[in-house]
Design an enzyme around this catalytic site. Structure first.
Site, PDB file in Angstrom:
ATOM      1  N   LYS A   1      41.253  40.998  45.346  1.00  0.00           N
ATOM      2  CA  LYS A   1      42.445  41.847  45.498  1.00  0.00           C
ATOM      3  C   LYS A   1      42.758  42.056  46.979  1.00  0.00           C
ATOM      4  CE  LYS A   1      41.333  44.191  41.189  1.00  0.00           C
ATOM      5  NZ  LYS A   1      40.614  45.352  40.629  1.00  0.00           N
TER       6      LYS A   1
ATOM      7  N   ILE B   1      49.483  49.735  39.664  1.00  0.00           N
ATOM      8  CA  ILE B   1      50.098  50.216  40.906  1.00  0.00           C
ATOM      9  C   ILE B   1      51.097  49.186  41.441  1.00  0.00           C
ATOM     10  CG2 ILE B   1      49.628  51.001  43.255  1.00  0.00           C
ATOM     11  CD1 ILE B   1      46.779  51.699  42.327  1.00  0.00           C
TER      12      ILE B   1
ATOM     13  N   THR C   1      43.474  41.975  25.806  1.00  0.00           N
ATOM     14  CA  THR C   1      43.855  43.347  26.151  1.00  0.00           C
ATOM     15  C   THR C   1      45.234  43.399  26.811  1.00  0.00           C
ATOM     16  OG1 THR C   1      41.528  43.894  26.461  1.00  0.00           O
ATOM     17  CG2 THR C   1      43.129  45.408  27.417  1.00  0.00           C
TER      18      THR C   1
ATOM     19  N   GLY D   1      46.353  46.607  39.354  1.00  0.00           N
ATOM     20  CA  GLY D   1      46.626  46.926  37.950  1.00  0.00           C
ATOM     21  C   GLY D   1      48.017  47.513  37.770  1.00  0.00           C
TER      22      GLY D   1
END
Lengths: 380, 380
Positions: A188, A119, A10, A117
């Site tokens: 994260k 940001i 992806t 992601g």
């Protein structure tokens, strides 16, 4: 800039597609388990073909997982290549090692897409630190669990039904543990805290409670308190030390974070000077994530070398620092819970203010006799 | 870096204070109408003393207003100094001139704090453009009007009472026109659009309708539609051209921007790859704004020269492009309004979808006979 791309799923296909339009970058070689016509002529079978190619100056790793990603990226850094990765499992597990290899062999190392992601979170955190002092940070760092909690609230639906829908829509994995039990958020948060406070925290030292046990009745109870349930990663730094934890959290409607829809993320920090700065965007997805990978490549072209601080110190979070009340729903008898209960309501209790460390210990104990128990923090 | 500071009011004193703690920067000279002991020994009376001081490499302008700020900053740039300003009136009026002077004489020119206060908005917009295409941007760009609208909604209060309270609290100026009539937002929107689309828009070409006429009854009407009123700046770029306007806007609760509290700003853009990216923080205030000034100084030290694009082209916004419905409340008879009315409600009308250009023309006409009329856009 000539790039060796590790992974063409992806994110990798997104990176490849965006770079097609950028004149100063070229994806020369691609390693991937599955090969399609879009890159068959650029496909290589062996990491050494990329590492030993003197034309390739930069390796982009978007395979995911710790191994073989760590072996491959280590080889790339040891060959003096720049490294950009979006792989949070890799960065959370080997932050220190990758910084050290980048430092020793001179290649840049950047991983902005590994937390948030699309940001530009880590890069802005890094930028803020030049002037400001980061007091704390927190946020919705996982779109899947935010989708589930939003749906449960809006539709009064049960956890299992919404999870199945999320899996059907492709928002949740067949094995959803990494999302719903919190390890994805923990990684994260780990990376964010490392950057914000110049520390190296071990993943396992961050107490983590997910939403596997949340029920439609919990959502109803929470609504009766006038609050909204979100799964947050939270950390901060005080004179007493650094704290970091992942837990379901009850928020008032006056807090913007209570209104973050479906698969969006919102991450924020409080700076001594800048006050609270919030960043909201898609936390996953092909182009949003690939976008931040390509931004890292531009930063390397612009001369930014190291990924964040080389002066980070190993630190064990002290979760006796943050103290607040909790919502707890359990059928089990627990002396520890009784000792901290402030108010017994119909079907749940509200505790007195207790430390995160204490409460995560108490719930762990309760789960041994009531595996369906649920808790959520209530910040002051 | 040795700095000449023009202005030592709210922002200037904040910049001075932050730089005290930064070893690689020094505020050598200060120009200010009022002098206090904190900088009496560094005070100079004449801009030429700063411009002719070979030790000073950088001028920070936080006086506000177009003149004498433009004269002073032009002199600084012509002397080859770097320029950082937080002054939106200056930048909106002289964006092109300041870029040209920076280009010609070699000094850097940055103005991140001129739109969004503490929010690293312009610098992230600039960064995004390296990879992405900015499709549109919008936001709450003024804390005073957001404070007023939030209070009116929460307390059912009338405009005049809330404005007086805001003035008493220091959130609104004695002459509130720049806030409530929209020019402050227009300037920030103007600068943002210039950066996002590489254009030069003239302030006066941005149709602007403020909240001077909003009443408690309007807020009640809007709530009856299930919507929330916010004053937004909006712009975008399509194949047909660039559009830009400022108007009260009705938003559903599912839009995060409907929940932005009191004196916060939220500004967002939609990128072709990154999707919608939102930035939220304090839009004003001593340290939040000073913070972004000092960040610009760091960027100059790091080698960033020009403030955004030197290739911007003069562009007249085409507001026939954006089309949506409007809420209109007026006691006046208007054939133009009747022609676009879709639904007559008790005390207000909802229009058919019309262009922003058309509606801003219609309301201008209505105001000549009903100076108390109010309108708000209803995005699709």
């Amino acid at each position: 800039m000539k790039i060796g791309l590790l992974g063409h799923g992806t994110i990798g296909a997104g990176v490849d597609r965006i770079i097609e339009e950028i004149s100063c970058m070229e994806v020369k070689s691609v390693m991937s388990l599955e090969v399609d016509d879009s890159f068959r002529d650029r496909h290589v079978e062996d990491i050494d073909t990329i590492v030993n190619d003197p034309e390739i100056d930069t390796v982009v790793e978007v395979m995911g997982g710790v191994e073989p990603a760590f072996t491959f990226t280590s080889k790339a850094l040891k060959a003096g290549k720049n490294l950009v990765t979006a792989n949070k499992a890799l960065v959370a597990a080997h932050y220190k090692d990758l910084i050290a290899l980048s430092e020793e062999y001179g290649g840049a190392f950047r991983a902005t897409a590994s937390a948030g992601g699309s940001i530009p979170w880590l890069v802005n955190l890094e930028r803020a630190k030049r002037v400001d002092q980061i007091l704390n940070l927190s946020g919705i760092m996982n779109g899947t669990t935010n989708f589930i909690l939003s749906k449960m609230k809006d539709e009064g639906a049960d956890f299992d039904d919404v999870l199945k829908e999320a899996q059907c829509l492709g928002f949740a994995e067949a094995n959803p543990a990494a999302d719903i039990d919190g390890p994805d958020i923990r990684r994260k948060l780990n990376i964010s805290a490392n950057v914000a406070y110049d520390v190296l925290i071990a993943e396992d030292d961050i107490p983590t409670f997910g939403i596997r046990n949340v029920t439609a009745k919990d959502i109803e109870n929470v609504s009766s308190l006038g609050l909204t349930l979100k799964l947050l990663g939270v950390s901060g730094k005080t004179d007493a030390g650094v704290y970091a934890y992942v837990e379901p959290t009850l928020l008032p409607g006056s807090d913007v974070i209570a209104h973050i829809p479906a698969n969006y993320n919102l991450i924020r920090y409080e700076g001594k000077y800048a006050g609270v700065q919030s960043y909201m965007g898609e936390g996953a997805g092909r182009y949003p994530t690939a976008y931040n990978v390509v931004e890292d490549l531009f930063d390397i072209l612009a001369g930014t070398k190291h990924f964040y601080s080389t002066e980070a110190r190993e630190t064990v979070p002290d979760n006796s620092i943050p103290v607040h009340r909790y919502y707890v729903r359990t059928g089990a008898e627990s002396a520890a819970l009784s000792g901290i209960t402030e108010e017994q309501r119909e079907g749940f209790v509200l505790t007195k203010p207790v430390s995160v460390q204490e409460m995560h210990g108490v719930i762990k104990d309760i789960l041994t006799s009531d595996p369906a128990a649920f808790m959520a923090g209530i910040p002051e």
